[in-house]
Design an enzyme around this catalytic site. Structure first.
Site, short mmCIF file in Angstrom:
data_model
loop_
_atom_site.label_atom_id
_atom_site.label_comp_id
_atom_site.label_asym_id
_atom_site.label_seq_id
_atom_site.Cartn_x
_atom_site.Cartn_y
_atom_site.Cartn_z
N SER A 9 16.77 18.55 29.63
CA SER A 9 16.04 18.79 28.38
C SER A 9 14.63 18.23 28.51
O SER A 9 14.44 17.01 28.62
CB SER A 9 16.76 18.12 27.21
OG SER A 9 15.88 18.10 26.10
N HIS A 34 16.14 23.35 29.77
CA HIS A 34 16.56 23.34 28.35
C HIS A 34 15.35 23.00 27.49
O HIS A 34 14.69 21.97 27.69
CB HIS A 34 17.68 22.32 28.16
CG HIS A 34 18.27 22.34 26.78
ND1 HIS A 34 19.17 23.29 26.37
CD2 HIS A 34 18.07 21.52 25.72
CE1 HIS A 34 19.52 23.05 25.11
NE2 HIS A 34 18.86 21.99 24.68
N ASP A 36 13.95 22.50 23.64
CA ASP A 36 14.37 22.20 22.26
C ASP A 36 13.23 22.46 21.29
O ASP A 36 12.20 21.80 21.34
CB ASP A 36 14.77 20.72 22.17
CG ASP A 36 16.05 20.43 22.92
OD1 ASP A 36 17.09 21.01 22.56
OD2 ASP A 36 16.02 19.64 23.89
N MET A 38 12.14 22.33 17.41
CA MET A 38 12.52 21.71 16.12
C MET A 38 11.40 21.95 15.11
O MET A 38 10.22 21.83 15.44
CB MET A 38 12.68 20.21 16.29
CG MET A 38 13.66 19.82 17.38
SD MET A 38 13.74 18.03 17.52
CE MET A 38 14.87 17.86 18.89
N HIS A 67 16.82 26.33 22.78
CA HIS A 67 17.71 25.84 21.71
C HIS A 67 16.88 25.71 20.44
O HIS A 67 16.05 24.80 20.32
CB HIS A 67 18.27 24.48 22.17
CG HIS A 67 19.14 23.79 21.16
ND1 HIS A 67 19.49 22.46 21.29
CD2 HIS A 67 19.72 24.23 20.02
CE1 HIS A 67 20.26 22.12 20.27
NE2 HIS A 67 20.41 23.16 19.48
N MET A 69 16.33 24.72 16.82
CA MET A 69 16.79 23.91 15.68
C MET A 69 15.83 24.16 14.54
O MET A 69 15.03 23.31 14.15
CB MET A 69 16.84 22.43 16.10
CG MET A 69 18.00 22.13 17.04
SD MET A 69 17.77 20.61 17.99
CE MET A 69 16.80 21.26 19.33
N MET A 138 27.05 20.53 19.98
CA MET A 138 26.21 19.34 19.82
C MET A 138 27.11 18.10 19.86
O MET A 138 28.03 17.97 19.06
CB MET A 138 25.47 19.38 18.47
CG MET A 138 24.26 20.28 18.38
SD MET A 138 22.91 20.06 19.56
CE MET A 138 22.64 18.31 19.61
N ASP A 176 25.48 19.27 24.56
CA ASP A 176 24.10 18.79 24.39
C ASP A 176 24.07 17.51 23.56
O ASP A 176 24.44 17.53 22.38
CB ASP A 176 23.28 19.91 23.71
CG ASP A 176 21.80 19.59 23.63
OD1 ASP A 176 21.37 18.54 24.13
OD2 ASP A 176 21.08 20.42 23.03
#
Ligand code: DX5
Ligand code: ZN
Length: 220
Positions: A9, A34, A36, A38, A67, A69, A138, A176
């Site tokens: 990540s 990976h 992320d 957000m 991913h 979020m 998660m 994750d």
């Protein structure tokens, strides 16, 4: 036991030296990057967005595992396809029409992933299991790196493995949050195919060596 895919990540990387982090992952035994995303609404944190992902993509040839979020992720499906995402994972809790979202991700040419928060039971996926190419479990509450692993995750992975086989789904199981050299083996034994690791990799003195050790952990 098979070899897990390791997906470091980049959230835990030094953002001042992102190119170096991406190149380290490229040269390591990692399978995916990976990424992320957000939005400060779905989770209480903001990470990075499109220009940064575009910059990452310029130095990456391994698949981008994105991913999301964020609330209402359907707004950005085409944008992430254009950015070169190989897999796009949306949260079940963020989608009013998850069936449609997964279909739209596949229609845009990406693998469709669905993520479950720690409080969401695996059974919520029973009607969409065949539409997912990946299920992200998660193992911490999303929003931050460096949190402690939630132990119930082992049972959840086992339940998910059962549900996927009952539904003839080929979806990969990705874990994750809080993945370490200590729990990697047990996660793969429980049924995980993909291990995401942020702090374990980037806070180590030898990130590429740690990735290799995580990959080997599943085979012991
Ligand atoms: C958390 C993110 C994770 C995070 C994992 O919301 O989805 O990918 O970067 O970080 P570690 O491995 O440090 O728990
Ligand atoms: Zn993640």
């Amino acid at each position: 036991m098979k070899h897990p895919i390791i997906a470091p990540s980049l959230l835990a990387a030094d953002f001042g030296n992102l190119q170096q982090a991406v190149e380290m992952v490229e040269q390591s035994q990692a399978g995916w990057h990976h990424i992320d995303v957000m939005d400060g609404l779905f989770v209480p944190n903001i990470s990075y967005g499109m220009p940064v992902i575009q910059a990452i993509g310029k130095h990456a040839s391994k698949p981008l595992d994105v991913h999301l979020m964020i609330v209402d992720p359907d707004r950005y499906i085409d944008t992430f396809a254009d950015l070169g995402a190989a897999t796009l994972t949306v949260h079940l809790e963020a989608c009013t029409h998850l069936h449609r979202s997964l279909q739209r991700i596949r229609d845009a040419g990406m693998k469709a992933g669905v993520a479950l928060n720690p409080h969401s039971p695996v059974s919520l996926l029973s009607e969409v299991a065949e539409m997912a190419d990946l299920v992200l479990v998660m193992s911490v509450n999303p929003g931050f790196g460096g949190q402690s692993f939630i132990e119930n995750t082992y049972r959840k992975i086992e339940e998910l493995r059962k549900l996927l086989s009952e539904r003839n789904s080929q979806a990969l199981i990705e874990v994750d949050g809080g993945v370490t050299l200590e729990n990697a083996h047990a996660l793969v034994a429980a049924g995980a195919d993909v291990l995401v690791a942020g702090s374990t990799v980037f806070r180590s003195d030898d990130p590429a060596g740690t990735i290799a050790r995580l990959a080997a952990a599943g085979q012991k």
